[in-house]
Write a protein that holds these residues in place. Sequence first.
Motif, PDB file in Angstrom:
ATOM      1  N   GLY A 113       0.794  -1.220   0.000  1.00 36.94           N
ATOM      2  CA  GLY A 113       0.000   0.000   0.000  1.00 36.94           C
ATOM      3  C   GLY A 113       0.823   1.265   0.000  1.00 36.94           C
ATOM      4  N   VAL A 114       0.116   2.376   0.112  1.00 36.51           N
ATOM      5  CA  VAL A 114       0.707   3.709   0.153  1.00 36.51           C
ATOM      6  C   VAL A 114       0.846   4.104   1.614  1.00 36.51           C
ATOM      7  N   VAL A 115       2.064   4.358   2.052  1.00 33.89           N
ATOM      8  CA  VAL A 115       2.325   4.709   3.449  1.00 33.89           C
ATOM      9  C   VAL A 115       2.074   6.201   3.643  1.00 33.89           C
ATOM     10  N   ARG A 116       1.224   6.527   4.612  1.00 33.97           N
ATOM     11  CA  ARG A 116       0.910   7.923   4.922  1.00 33.97           C
ATOM     12  C   ARG A 116       1.529   8.388   6.231  1.00 33.97           C
ATOM     13  N   GLY A 117       1.893   7.467   7.100  1.00 37.32           N
ATOM     14  CA  GLY A 117       2.493   7.862   8.368  1.00 37.32           C
ATOM     15  C   GLY A 117       3.030   6.665   9.114  1.00 37.32           C
ATOM     16  N   LEU A 118       4.053   6.899   9.942  1.00 34.42           N
ATOM     17  CA  LEU A 118       4.649   5.842  10.747  1.00 34.42           C
ATOM     18  C   LEU A 118       4.749   6.291  12.199  1.00 34.42           C
ATOM     19  N   VAL A 119       4.649   5.332  13.106  1.00 35.29           N
ATOM     20  CA  VAL A 119       4.929   5.565  14.511  1.00 35.29           C
ATOM     21  C   VAL A 119       6.031   4.602  14.928  1.00 35.29           C
ATOM     22  N   VAL A 120       7.171   5.157  15.312  1.00 34.82           N
ATOM     23  CA  VAL A 120       8.273   4.380  15.869  1.00 34.82           C
ATOM     24  C   VAL A 120       8.203   4.583  17.376  1.00 34.82           C
ATOM     25  N   ASP A 121       7.664   3.588  18.059  1.00 35.25           N
ATOM     26  CA  ASP A 121       7.321   3.705  19.475  1.00 35.25           C
ATOM     27  C   ASP A 121       8.449   3.145  20.335  1.00 35.25           C
ATOM     28  N   THR A 122       8.985   3.980  21.207  1.00 34.67           N
ATOM     29  CA  THR A 122      10.075   3.549  22.101  1.00 34.67           C
ATOM     30  C   THR A 122       9.586   3.375  23.538  1.00 34.67           C
ATOM     31  N   ALA A 123       8.324   2.987  23.712  1.00 30.25           N
ATOM     32  CA  ALA A 123       7.752   2.826  25.046  1.00 30.25           C
ATOM     33  C   ALA A 123       8.647   1.950  25.918  1.00 30.25           C
ATOM     34  N   HIS A 124       8.971   2.439  27.113  1.00 25.30           N
ATOM     35  CA  HIS A 124       9.760   1.763  28.147  1.00 25.30           C
ATOM     36  C   HIS A 124      11.255   1.696  27.832  1.00 25.30           C
ATOM     37  N   PHE A 125      11.640   2.108  26.624  1.00 22.73           N
ATOM     38  CA  PHE A 125      13.066   2.267  26.325  1.00 22.73           C
ATOM     39  C   PHE A 125      13.435   3.698  26.711  1.00 22.73           C
ATOM     40  N   ARG A 126      13.817   3.883  27.953  1.00 24.32           N
ATOM     41  CA  ARG A 126      14.033   5.216  28.499  1.00 24.32           C
ATOM     42  C   ARG A 126      15.470   5.700  28.318  1.00 24.32           C
ATOM     43  N   GLY A 127      16.432   4.815  28.514  1.00 21.71           N
ATOM     44  CA  GLY A 127      17.830   5.182  28.340  1.00 21.71           C
ATOM     45  C   GLY A 127      18.538   4.281  27.354  1.00 21.71           C
ATOM     46  N   ASN A 128      17.786   3.398  26.719  1.00 24.70           N
ATOM     47  CA  ASN A 128      18.375   2.424  25.786  1.00 24.70           C
ATOM     48  C   ASN A 128      17.677   2.449  24.424  1.00 24.70           C
ATOM     49  N   TYR A 129      17.111   3.596  24.075  1.00 24.58           N
ATOM     50  CA  TYR A 129      16.480   3.787  22.768  1.00 24.58           C
ATOM     51  C   TYR A 129      17.540   4.245  21.765  1.00 24.58           C
ATOM     52  N   PRO A 130      17.290   4.151  20.461  1.00 23.11           N
ATOM     53  CA  PRO A 130      18.272   4.625  19.481  1.00 23.11           C
ATOM     54  C   PRO A 130      18.395   6.147  19.497  1.00 23.11           C
ATOM     55  N   GLN A 131      19.561   6.630  19.147  1.00 19.07           N
ATOM     56  CA  GLN A 131      19.754   8.080  19.051  1.00 19.07           C
ATOM     57  C   GLN A 131      18.915   8.655  17.929  1.00 19.07           C
ATOM     58  N   SER A 132      18.808   7.906  16.826  1.00 22.03           N
ATOM     59  CA  SER A 132      18.000   8.343  15.691  1.00 22.03           C
ATOM     60  C   SER A 132      17.522   7.121  14.929  1.00 22.03           C
ATOM     61  N   VAL A 133      16.531   7.328  14.068  1.00 21.19           N
ATOM     62  CA  VAL A 133      16.007   6.249  13.234  1.00 21.19           C
ATOM     63  C   VAL A 133      15.886   6.728  11.804  1.00 21.19           C
ATOM     64  N   SER A 134      15.818   5.787  10.888  1.00 25.06           N
ATOM     65  CA  SER A 134      15.484   6.065   9.500  1.00 25.06           C
ATOM     66  C   SER A 134      14.693   4.878   8.974  1.00 25.06           C
ATOM     67  N   VAL A 135      13.847   5.138   7.982  1.00 26.75           N
ATOM     68  CA  VAL A 135      13.000   4.082   7.424  1.00 26.75           C
ATOM     69  C   VAL A 135      13.027   4.190   5.908  1.00 26.75           C
ATOM     70  N   GLU A 136      13.250   3.048   5.255  1.00 29.66           N
ATOM     71  CA  GLU A 136      13.237   2.970   3.796  1.00 29.66           C
ATOM     72  C   GLU A 136      12.156   1.981   3.362  1.00 29.66           C
ATOM     73  N   ALA A 137      11.750   2.058   2.107  1.00 32.13           N
ATOM     74  CA  ALA A 137      10.705   1.176   1.596  1.00 32.13           C
ATOM     75  C   ALA A 137      11.034   0.746   0.180  1.00 32.13           C
ATOM     76  N   THR A 138      10.506  -0.422  -0.184  1.00 28.69           N
ATOM     77  CA  THR A 138      10.692  -0.937  -1.532  1.00 28.69           C
ATOM     78  C   THR A 138       9.457  -1.712  -1.951  1.00 28.69           C
ATOM     79  N   SER A 139       9.354  -1.995  -3.227  1.00 30.05           N
ATOM     80  CA  SER A 139       8.259  -2.805  -3.762  1.00 30.05           C
ATOM     81  C   SER A 139       8.870  -3.952  -4.554  1.00 30.05           C
ATOM     82  N   VAL A 140       8.715  -5.149  -4.022  1.00 25.01           N
ATOM     83  CA  VAL A 140       9.249  -6.349  -4.666  1.00 25.01           C
ATOM     84  C   VAL A 140       8.123  -7.372  -4.754  1.00 25.01           C
ATOM     85  N   PRO A 141       7.774  -7.849  -5.925  1.00 29.49           N
ATOM     86  CA  PRO A 141       6.643  -8.770  -6.057  1.00 29.49           C
ATOM     87  C   PRO A 141       6.954 -10.147  -5.482  1.00 29.49           C
ATOM     88  N   GLY A 142       5.892 -10.922  -5.286  1.00 28.74           N
ATOM     89  CA  GLY A 142       6.057 -12.285  -4.804  1.00 28.74           C
ATOM     90  C   GLY A 142       6.363 -12.346  -3.322  1.00 28.74           C
TER      91      GLY A 142
END
Length: 371
Positions: A113-142
């Motif tokens: 589908g068509v992505v309109r929004g993402l939530v990267v939830d770090t609930a309970h990761f208070r001092g051990n969450y990533p400094q930053s995130v990135s997200v990529e997407a692709t379309s591969v059949p099968g």
Amino acid sequence: MTATPHFTGDASPYGGGDPYADYRTADFPFTHLVDLADRRLGAGVIAANDEFFAERENLLKPEPAEFDPERFGHKGKIMDGWETRRRRGAGAAEPHPTDEDHDWALVRLGAPGVVRGLVVDTAHFRGNYPQSVSVEATSVPGSPSPEDLLAPDVKWTTLVPRTAVGGHAANGFTVDAGQRFTHLRVNQHPDGGIARLRVHGEVAPDPAWLSALGTFDLVALENGGQVEDASDRFYSPATNTIAPGRSRKMDDGWETRRRRDKGNDWIRYRMAAQSEIRAVEIDTAYLKGNAAGWATLSVRDGSSGDWTEILPRTRLQPDTNHRFVLTEPALGTHVRIDIFPDGGISRLRLLGSLTEQGADRLAARHEELGG
């Protein structure tokens, strides 16, 4: 793409009591859309480069992340999310990871589908969450393997550029890529933990698949159906009514609050494309003392105009799947179910096929999205 800018930095250490009391979140403009990474649609986390502390599969659990302060294992604190080990540099002279070091997980969307929004939830990761995130997407059949997806000739589109995030927070990102995707690559820089991933958007079905099926559920999420509006979502979302499979418990359907007026509740749907409906299923599974008393079904062709009733007001039984064969096919693009006076249904199935016009429009949309 835009991010919620204020969710950065550490959260306070857990001090006891409700672990969600200081959780940071916001009302994101896209969360009413279907979660394309819903396990019920067939989504999965098919690979990760590291899951030393907590398994990658936790990312797509449907319920909020739990926190047990006393739960430890042989590797340390057991977290309800995906957590990697701490990265280190090349040696004593360079103990820190490089700027390029990161961990990744590959996610197969349950429905392309068509992505309109993402939530990267770090609930309970208070001092051990990533400094930053990135997200990529692709379309591969099968059904590509992780090795197929990581091949050098696969084209990845950036949905979320490398962005700082906060601990113990719902980090939201609005996406405007305008393409159809099948898989995501979620990166955390340089390491850490993410509790949940939600990928909100619009299902873009494969016209060739629907054509091969012939008769199918015209309003199912996996086939491109959508809930456009509903009178009430007090106990559970109306989108549940077009989720895959039968309901497995009461809150897996749609239930409204008790009415104290003379009105009634309703849901308006948009089908995959213009279609002919030939049969209907209205299921009240697990709704025993709170099922709708009666229901009517109406159809219209286009986003405006008059509704034509195709199923007159009909008595519904609790915890029952009701089946109706229409006397003649009902043509349209939108359907509305009215329940009387309130209560709920668990599923609605509309069985039929696309019209020639509907098939052509769906094929054109598929090509437009790069399918």
